[in-house]
Design an enzyme around this catalytic site. Structure first.
Site, PDB file in Angstrom:
ATOM      1  CE  LYS A 161      -3.913  -3.020  -0.386  1.00  0.00           C
ATOM      2  NZ  LYS A 161      -4.479  -2.582   0.805  1.00  0.00           N
TER       3      LYS A 161
HETATM    4  C1  LIG Z   1      -5.647  -4.295   1.090  1.00  0.00           C
HETATM    5  C2  LIG Z   1      -6.935  -4.260   0.876  1.00  0.00           C
HETATM    6  C3  LIG Z   1      -7.534  -4.161   1.829  1.00  0.00           C
HETATM    7  C4  LIG Z   1      -7.168  -5.290   2.943  1.00  0.00           C
HETATM    8  O1  LIG Z   1      -6.329  -4.403   3.636  1.00  0.00           O
HETATM    9  P1  LIG Z   1      -5.178  -5.491   4.962  1.00  0.00           P
HETATM   10  O2  LIG Z   1      -4.583  -4.352   5.783  1.00  0.00           O
HETATM   11  O3  LIG Z   1      -4.746  -6.215   3.941  1.00  0.00           O
HETATM   12  O4  LIG Z   1      -6.352  -6.144   5.960  1.00  0.00           O
HETATM   13  C5  LIG Z   1      -9.475  -3.671   2.458  1.00  0.00           C
HETATM   14  N1  LIG Z   1      -9.952  -3.638   0.978  1.00  0.00           N
HETATM   15  C6  LIG Z   1      -9.010  -3.375   0.086  1.00  0.00           C
HETATM   16  C7  LIG Z   1      -9.549  -2.661  -1.276  1.00  0.00           C
HETATM   17  C8  LIG Z   1      -7.752  -3.062   0.005  1.00  0.00           C
HETATM   18  O5  LIG Z   1      -6.962  -3.105  -1.323  1.00  0.00           O
END
Ligand SMILES: *Cc1c(COP(=O)(O)O)cnc(C)c1O
Length: 405
Positions: A191
């Site tokens: 991210k």
């Molecule tokens: C990555 C992601 C999540 C989950 O994030 P985590 O921190 O891995 O739990 C939720 N929604 C979207 C759209 C994502 O891309």
């Protein structure tokens, strides 16, 4: 293939600052949630300009806490999007509620018109996802929520650093007094801001913030803890069967420095996205990512849509050819109804999303991250262009294909 010129789909940007802070944390004697997490939360509050922010060990946990903190449970319907990661839908099921899928608009985000069509007397929450880092039409979603007395929880997994109408996504629009109930961010490895694994939930609602803080750590009340602290450090009281969703100081040590770099990360992502747009702008076989004038796109993803009617190969083959040339790509996302577990949900008329299903076959996300060089962006664009040109569906091929049908 892993040659010198290969470009992986993602590489995190971790510098000396993060490494130094982690080492200091490790030698500090305090590894779990403590002073560094408190600082990370305070910095995040300040960055967004919101009164409450709580660090969690994932965005999934943050979304779960928001739903549980708002007492969403069995009998409730939560409207979300089919173009998302499965976590967005899983948490709705974790609290015992029913996911309802609204179709997407041209930009790939939840279409407010489709949300209106999905409303029933059981609808309690709208859960939009700012896909790729492009903010949803929140003004329309907030207006629907106000009209029908619904909660709004934003999945901001892609949107750290995005702006909506001049405000950071997560802050709402303070000038018009429009806020969502809660916003959930992800600090997963790929991210915009990473702690390896991690998340943050923000809210303007003090009561919800208190509920989420209790649920985040076993249902243990901090107030009860403080009230009886004269009994010594060992005393605590459990007020609810809570979860174990806290973020450690080791992870927050990384987050503190990633947050300081977020603006420059976004600037680089923006510059690379613009370079891709320039280099691919004249390639008829692809459609460039959507953007909006009243927003700052966080450019978490650079997602092309292939114009399949102009190509002799499909998306999967396009990805294979890129991979053979050392370029890592991905697809965001496999629509929720296509996963075996959710297949049953997709049978319901209320969950049919033809636009999302049609877009899916065209989606391809190219590498986009600050650790790339401009040279690599040019390389990926050149190879993409070359594949598109080589796979152009000629008039003759189209005629033959039509004749064969
Ligand atoms: C990555 C992601 C999540 C989950 O994030 P985590 O921190 O891995 O739990 C939720 N929604 C979207 C759209 C994502 O891309």
């Amino acid at each position: 293939m892993n040659n010198e010129s290969s470009v992986p789909f993602h590489r995190p940007s971790i510098g000396e600052e993060e490494i130094g802070e982690v080492v200091q944390t490790l030698t500090s004697g305090w590894l779990t949630t403590g002073p560094r997490t408190a600082k990370f939360e305070a910095d995040f509050r300040k960055y967004l300009g919101v009164p409450h922010a709580m660090a969690t060990n994932s965005c999934t946990a943050a979304l779960h806490l928001a739903l549980a903190g708002l007492n969403i449970g069995s009998g409730a319907e939560v409207i979300t999007t089919p173009l998302t990661f499965c976590a967005t839908v899983n948490v709705i099921l974790h609290v015992g509620a029913t996911p309802v899928l609204a179709d997407v608009g041209a930009d790939g985000n939840m279409d407010p018109q489709s949300v209106r069509q999905r409303l029933t007397e059981r609808t309690r929450v709208i859960l939009p996802v700012h896909l790729a880092g492009l903010p949803c039409d929140m003004v329309s979603l907030w207006s629907i929520a106000r009209q029908h007395n619904l909660h709004v929880i934003e999945d901001c997994a892609h949107a750290a650093g995005a702006h909506y109408r001049g405000w950071p996504v997560g802050a709402g629009c303070p000038d018009t007094d429009d806020y969502s109930d809660a916003c959930a961010f992800s600090f997963y490895a790929t991210k915009n801001l990473t702690t390896g694994e991690g998340g943050m939930v923000t809210t303007h609602d003090g009561e919800l913030a208190d509920s989420m803080r209790i649920l985040c750590l076993h249902g243990i009340s901090k107030d009860a803890w403080n009230r009886y602290s004269d009994r010594g450090h060992w005393f605590y009281q459990v007020l609810a069967p809570g979860f174990k969703y806290n973020l450690s100081d080791i992870q927050s040590a990384i987050g503190i420095h990633q947050l300081r770099k977020l603006e420059s990360f976004i600037e680089t992502r923006r510059r690379y996205a613009q370079l891709y747009n320039t280099l691919l702008g004249d390639v008829e076989e692809v459609e460039l990512p959507h953007d909006k004038p009243d927003c700052r796109h966080a450019w978490h993803l650079y997602t092309l849509r292939l114009n399949l009617d102009k190509l002799s190969i499909g998306r999967d083959e396009f990805i294979e050819v890129l991979r053979a040339k050392g370029i890592g790509t991905s697809v965001h996302f496999i629509p929720i109804p296509l996963h075996p577990f959710f297949a049953a949900y997709s049978q319901r008329a209320a969950n049919r999303c033809p636009r999302a299903m049609a877009i899916y076959h065209r989606l391809i996300s190219l590498p986009l991250y600050p650790a790339m060089t401009e040279e690599q962006v040019r390389q990926v664009a050149d190879i993409t262009k070359e594949i598109a040109r080589r796979s152009r569906r000629t008039a003759m091929v189209a005629v033959r294909a039509a004749a064969a049908r």
